[in-house]
Structure formats: structure tokens, C-alpha cells
Enzyme design. Structure first.
Site, PDB file in Angstrom:
ATOM      1  N   LYS A  71     -16.490  71.445 -25.355  1.00 23.09           N
ATOM      2  CA  LYS A  71     -16.538  70.049 -25.807  1.00 23.09           C
ATOM      3  C   LYS A  71     -16.248  70.009 -27.297  1.00 23.09           C
ATOM      4  O   LYS A  71     -16.523  70.978 -28.021  1.00 23.09           O
ATOM      5  CB  LYS A  71     -17.930  69.453 -25.552  1.00 23.09           C
ATOM      6  CG  LYS A  71     -17.928  67.936 -25.383  1.00 23.09           C
ATOM      7  CD  LYS A  71     -17.701  67.524 -23.933  1.00 23.09           C
ATOM      8  CE  LYS A  71     -17.905  66.049 -23.710  1.00 23.09           C
ATOM      9  NZ  LYS A  71     -17.949  65.701 -22.296  1.00 23.09           N
ATOM     10  N   GLY A  74     -19.647  49.785 -20.051  1.00 19.03           N
ATOM     11  CA  GLY A  74     -18.361  50.184 -20.621  1.00 19.03           C
ATOM     12  C   GLY A  74     -17.380  50.476 -19.505  1.00 19.03           C
ATOM     13  O   GLY A  74     -17.458  49.907 -18.407  1.00 19.03           O
TER      14      GLY A  74
HETATM   15  P1  NAD Z   1     -17.890  53.434 -22.972  1.00 17.83           P
HETATM   16  O1  NAD Z   1     -17.958  53.710 -24.431  1.00 17.83           O
HETATM   17  O2  NAD Z   1     -16.694  52.730 -22.414  1.00 17.83           O
HETATM   18  O3  NAD Z   1     -19.175  52.581 -22.529  1.00 17.83           O
HETATM   19  C1  NAD Z   1     -20.462  52.765 -23.037  1.00 17.83           C
HETATM   20  C2  NAD Z   1     -21.143  51.390 -23.002  1.00 17.83           C
HETATM   21  O4  NAD Z   1     -22.516  51.576 -23.323  1.00 17.83           O
HETATM   22  C3  NAD Z   1     -20.566  50.398 -24.028  1.00 17.83           C
HETATM   23  O5  NAD Z   1     -20.323  49.170 -23.397  1.00 17.83           O
HETATM   24  C4  NAD Z   1     -21.689  50.280 -25.072  1.00 17.83           C
HETATM   25  O6  NAD Z   1     -21.718  49.013 -25.683  1.00 17.83           O
HETATM   26  C5  NAD Z   1     -22.913  50.526 -24.195  1.00 17.83           C
HETATM   27  N1  NAD Z   1     -24.117  50.956 -24.897  1.00 17.83           N
HETATM   28  C6  NAD Z   1     -24.240  51.770 -25.971  1.00 17.83           C
HETATM   29  N2  NAD Z   1     -25.534  51.910 -26.306  1.00 17.83           N
HETATM   30  C7  NAD Z   1     -26.256  51.194 -25.409  1.00 17.83           C
HETATM   31  C8  NAD Z   1     -27.646  50.951 -25.213  1.00 17.83           C
HETATM   32  N3  NAD Z   1     -28.566  51.474 -26.001  1.00 17.83           N
HETATM   33  N4  NAD Z   1     -28.016  50.156 -24.185  1.00 17.83           N
HETATM   34  C9  NAD Z   1     -27.087  49.605 -23.355  1.00 17.83           C
HETATM   35  N5  NAD Z   1     -25.763  49.796 -23.503  1.00 17.83           N
HETATM   36  C10 NAD Z   1     -25.348  50.572 -24.513  1.00 17.83           C
HETATM   37  O7  NAD Z   1     -18.121  54.845 -22.243  1.00 17.83           O
HETATM   38  P2  NAD Z   1     -17.751  55.223 -20.733  1.00 17.83           P
HETATM   39  O8  NAD Z   1     -16.416  55.862 -20.697  1.00 17.83           O
HETATM   40  O9  NAD Z   1     -18.057  54.080 -19.852  1.00 17.83           O
HETATM   41  O10 NAD Z   1     -18.801  56.410 -20.471  1.00 17.83           O
HETATM   42  C11 NAD Z   1     -20.178  56.125 -20.271  1.00 17.83           C
HETATM   43  C12 NAD Z   1     -20.971  57.419 -20.221  1.00 17.83           C
HETATM   44  O11 NAD Z   1     -20.487  58.227 -19.152  1.00 17.83           O
HETATM   45  C13 NAD Z   1     -20.861  58.279 -21.489  1.00 17.83           C
HETATM   46  O12 NAD Z   1     -22.093  58.886 -21.743  1.00 17.83           O
HETATM   47  C14 NAD Z   1     -19.810  59.334 -21.109  1.00 17.83           C
HETATM   48  O13 NAD Z   1     -19.997  60.562 -21.802  1.00 17.83           O
HETATM   49  C15 NAD Z   1     -20.098  59.515 -19.630  1.00 17.83           C
HETATM   50  N6  NAD Z   1     -18.946  60.003 -18.868  1.00 17.83           N
HETATM   51  C16 NAD Z   1     -17.808  59.289 -18.863  1.00 17.83           C
HETATM   52  C17 NAD Z   1     -16.718  59.755 -18.135  1.00 17.83           C
HETATM   53  C18 NAD Z   1     -15.405  58.996 -18.078  1.00 17.83           C
HETATM   54  O14 NAD Z   1     -14.572  59.327 -17.250  1.00 17.83           O
HETATM   55  N7  NAD Z   1     -15.221  57.959 -18.878  1.00 17.83           N
HETATM   56  C19 NAD Z   1     -16.811  60.970 -17.411  1.00 17.83           C
HETATM   57  C20 NAD Z   1     -18.030  61.659 -17.435  1.00 17.83           C
HETATM   58  C21 NAD Z   1     -19.093  61.171 -18.171  1.00 17.83           C
HETATM   59  C1  PPY Z   2     -16.472  64.820 -19.055  1.00 24.13           C
HETATM   60  O1  PPY Z   2     -16.294  64.774 -17.820  1.00 24.13           O
HETATM   61  O2  PPY Z   2     -17.617  64.772 -19.552  1.00 24.13           O
HETATM   62  C2  PPY Z   2     -15.354  64.990 -19.959  1.00 24.13           C
HETATM   63  O3  PPY Z   2     -15.527  65.402 -21.088  1.00 24.13           O
HETATM   64  C3  PPY Z   2     -13.977  64.613 -19.503  1.00 24.13           C
HETATM   65  C4  PPY Z   2     -13.105  65.810 -19.259  1.00 24.13           C
HETATM   66  C5  PPY Z   2     -13.130  66.396 -18.020  1.00 24.13           C
HETATM   67  C6  PPY Z   2     -12.296  67.485 -17.783  1.00 24.13           C
HETATM   68  C7  PPY Z   2     -11.466  67.956 -18.772  1.00 24.13           C
HETATM   69  C8  PPY Z   2     -11.461  67.357 -20.016  1.00 24.13           C
HETATM   70  C9  PPY Z   2     -12.279  66.266 -20.253  1.00 24.13           C
END
Ligand code: NAD
Ligand code: PPY
Length: 355
Positions: free
Chosen positions: A79, A185
Site C-alpha cells: 500500500k 461515497g
Molecule cells: P469515498 O471517499 O468515495 O467515500 C467515503 C465517504 O465517507 C465520503 O462520502 C465521505 O464524506 C464519508 N465520510 C468520511 N468520514 C465520515 C464519517 N466520519 N462519517 C460518515 N461518513 C464519512 O471512498 P470509497 O471508495 O467509497 O471507499 C470507502 C471505504 O472502502 C474506504 O475505507 C476504502 O478504503 C474502502 N475500500 C474501497 C474500495 C473501492 O473499490 N473503492 C475497495 C476496498 C476498500
Molecule cells: C483495496 O482493495 O483496498 C485497494 O487498495 C485497491 C487495489 C486492489 C488491488 C490492486 C490495487 C489496488
């Protein structure tokens, strides 16, 4: 945190850099390359200290190792964290472009031992920018030949995890269950759409009033940011940030199950044990949120089409059911059980590199 704690980390490699001009600090941590090159997204955020950024990168990289192993994906875990000098929204385009270019230079020096992708505060457009300097980037835009955003697939995987967890916990189907989503989000909003189509009653929370306004228009109940952890629900879905459940909160949480997208939901091991004792079924995050990894690695490394990506993502439900039954047999927490499953998959993987 002491000097010793910061560096007492079992991963393979840490790369750091500071840029005086922008004030940004960079961390890349490779937790493990045993199953393949380390992969994991680039997170941009403000940190109270450099030690905090190192610690976050290490924990997130460790979660990626577990996620790849438990998902049978041929990658290791890593990461990146970019510790920003100001909130992301206050950083101008020129400064952001310089930050991304320096980060890409760092990645390139690892010569393919680490592949990045999008994470909190980075997106496909940023991956396109990184790709101008280094090839080791997943999740570029479709126009640039990448797999694009992984968010929808992550939402789908969390939904499958929710269905499997509700069934195992004896709650039946999602129809009529109360689901509280923290963070609307990219992933949380997609999850809200699919879960409400399946009949769940949605309670939602976000720090962004615009996101809440559109959710309210769809008929979901808004919960204040400070009331989230004390609002009763069937399933609590943390989809904002990690570390939301420490032992104190776990002792009081009024939910029957926890199933969310955030990485590293548990702030400490004790929280997992308390949830277990209280009969709250916790879906380990590195199993639940693997839809994003299936999307990025599936499309860009394994040559899968969208149907195959979805097929594997729907398998997250079965993997979780296996985790729950290991937890029962071994009389341990679901988090420990998922680690056991990941370890089994590492041990049986056909790899020739040393452990
Ligand atoms: P994002 O930034 O699009 O959304 C996060 C949301 O959380 C935003 O709307 C923000 O305003 C809100 N937020 C922040 N602090 C908050 C609080 N205290 N209370 C309520 N809401 C709050 O991120 P995302 O892509 O939707 O990812 C969400 C989580 O999932 C992250 O922790 C990320 O690491 C994890 N994740 C995402 C993916 C992916 O494919 N996007 C994959 C694996 C894990
Ligand atoms: C995650 O799943 O938490 C990520 O960081 C996304 C990702 C997954 C696989 C390769 C690179 C990034």
C-alpha cells in the site's frame, strides 16, 4: 508511538521520501510478495505524524496480503500513503500533479515489485497521471486502457457478504432488515442502491450534506455522524474509514452484524473478541471488500471479462460462510478464522519463492 514500534513491522520493505517543495511525504510499504508482486492502492490523507502514516501504510499493506490470499489472487500485499500538507480539496492542480509524479517515480524504482491502484482520495484520472511516469498502475481510465473504478464491484461484493452474513446470523434475507451505512461515497452509495432494491430499510450517515440530501430524497433515514455507533440496526456497514470499532465501542454497538467496505474496521484485536462474545457476527473486511481487487487484478492481470469478475465477486458470500464455519469449529473470532483461511491458501499456493 516510539521509534521501536514504528519499525517493528514484519513486512518486506518500506520506501519513504519527503518533498520540501510541496510539503508532501510519501510511504510505500510492501508487506509480502510471496504470492506475487505486492499490490494495493494509493491513499492520500493528512496524518498527525509521519509515524502515523507509516503505521497506516503497514496495516493497510498487511490487509492487502490477506485479501489477495483469501481471494486466491496471484498478488502480494502492499500500500502507499501520501501524507498531505493540507486537505486534498485545498491542494491546487499544479501541486497535485507534482505530488503524483514524485509518487510515480518512487513506484517505478521498485521495478514491478509493487503495483498501485486507486484508494481514498485518488481516482482513475490520478492513475492515468501516475501512468505517464510508471507502468505499474491498476485502475487507469477505460480510455487509457485500464479497468477504471473498482467501486461498483466492491459494492456488489459487500452486498453478497451482507446476504451471507444475514443468513448465517439467522436474520433471513435482507428484505425488511435495517442496514446502517456509514459513508455514502463511491462504495457506500452503490451499496445503498443494491441493498434497498433487495428490500433493506436504509439508515445512512455522511459528513457531506450533499450526499445526505440525495439519500434523503430516495427515502433513506439520515443518522447524525455522532449517533451512528449508538443507533440500533440489524447490520452496521462501515464504508467510510478504518478503525471505527475499538473495544469500548464493540462493547456497546447495538447491531447484530457488521459488514462493511472500509479497510481495517477493527481498531484492535480485542474489539473482534468482544463482538464474538456478544454474538455480533463480524464479516472480516479483507474478505468482504475484495470486489475491488477482483475487478482490478481480474481485468488487468488475469484477462477476465466483466461477467467473470462478477462471478468471483459473488463468491465472496461463500468464502465468508466458510470463514464463519471455521470460526465455529475452531472456537475463534471470525477475524482469526479468515486469517486461518488466508494462511491455508498461502501454504497451498504453488509458489516457488522463499517464505
Ligand atoms: P469515498 O471517499 O468515495 O467515500 C467515503 C465517504 O465517507 C465520503 O462520502 C465521505 O464524506 C464519508 N465520510 C468520511 N468520514 C465520515 C464519517 N466520519 N462519517 C460518515 N461518513 C464519512 O471512498 P470509497 O471508495 O467509497 O471507499 C470507502 C471505504 O472502502 C474506504 O475505507 C476504502 O478504503 C474502502 N475500500 C474501497 C474500495 C473501492 O473499490 N473503492 C475497495 C476496498 C476498500
Ligand atoms: C483495496 O482493495 O483496498 C485497494 O487498495 C485497491 C487495489 C486492489 C488491488 C490492486 C490495487 C489496488
Amino acid at each position: 508511538m516510539s521509534f521501536d514500534d514504528t519499525f517493528r513491522w514484519d513486512g518486506e520493505l518500506t520506501v519513504t521520501r519527503h518533498d520540501r517543495k510541496t510539503g508532501a511525504s510519501f510511504v510505500i510499504r510492501l508487506d509480502s510478495t510471496r504470492l506475487g508482486p505486492a499490490a494495493g492502492g494509493t491513499r492520500a490523507a493528512q496524518y498527525a505524524s509521519f509515524a502515523g502514516a507509516l503505521e497506516d501504510a503497514g496495516k493497510l499493506a498487511g490487509a492487502m496480503t490477506l485479501k489477495m490470499a483469501v481471494s486466491n489472487l496471484p498478488m502480494g500485499g502492499g500500500k502507499s500513503v501520501i501524507a498531505l500538507p493540507a486537505p486534498r480539496k485545498d491542494i491546487d492542480q499544479v501541486t497535485w500533479a507534482r505530488i503524483l509524479t514524485l509518487h510515480a517515480e518512487n513506484i517505478d524504482k521498485l521495478r514491478g515489485n509493487y503495483w498501485t491502484g486507486p484508494d481514498v482520495n485518488t481516482n482513475s484520472a490520478d492513475m492515468d497521471t501516475l501512468n505517464e511516469t510508471t507502468e505499474f498502475v491498476f485502475g487507469r481510465s477505460a480510455e487509457r486502457g485500464g479497468a477504471g473504478s473498482s467501486a461498483f464491484n466492491t459494492s456488489l461484493g459487500v452486498f453478497e457478504a451482507m446476504k451471507a452474513t444475514a443468513a448465517y446470523r439467522g436474520l433471513g434475507t435482507l428484505d425488511g432488515l435495517s442496514v446502517l451505512i456509514q459513508g455514502l461515497g463511491a462504495v457506500g452509495s452503490g451499496l445503498a442502491t443494491i441493498a434497498s432494491e433487495a428490500g433493506a430499510r436504509l439508515f445512512v450517515s455522511d459528513t457531506d450534506p450533499e450526499r445526505l440530501a440525495s439519500a434523503e430524497q430516495l427515502g433513506h433515514t439520515v443518522v447524525g455522524v455522532d449517533a451512528v455507533l449508538s443507533t440500533p440496526c440489524d447490520i452496521f456497514a462501515p464504508c467510510a474509514m478504518g478503525g471505527v470499532l475499538n473495544s469500548e465501542i464493540a462493547s456497546e454497538l447495538p447491531a447484530s452484524a457488521v459488514v462493511g467496505a472500509a479497510n481495517n474496521i477493527l481498531a484492535d484485536g480485542e474489539a473482534g473478541a468482544i463482538l464474538h462474545e456478544r454474538g455480533i457476527l463480524y464479516a472480516p473486511d479483507f474478505v468482504t471488500n475484495a470486489g475491488g481487487a477482483f475487478h482490478l487484478v481480474g481485468r488487468e492481470v488475469l484477462g477476465w471479462n466483466q461477467d467473470t469478475v462478477e462471478e468471483h465477486t459473488r463468491g465472496i458470500g461463500d468464502t465468508l460462510t466458510e470463514v464463519y464455519s471455521i470460526a465455529q469449529i475452531e472456537n475463534t473470532t471470525t477475524d482469526q478464522a479468515a486469517r486461518i483461511l488466508a494462511r491455508r491458501r498461502v501454504d497451498t499456493a504453488n509458489v516457488t519463492v522463499p517464505a
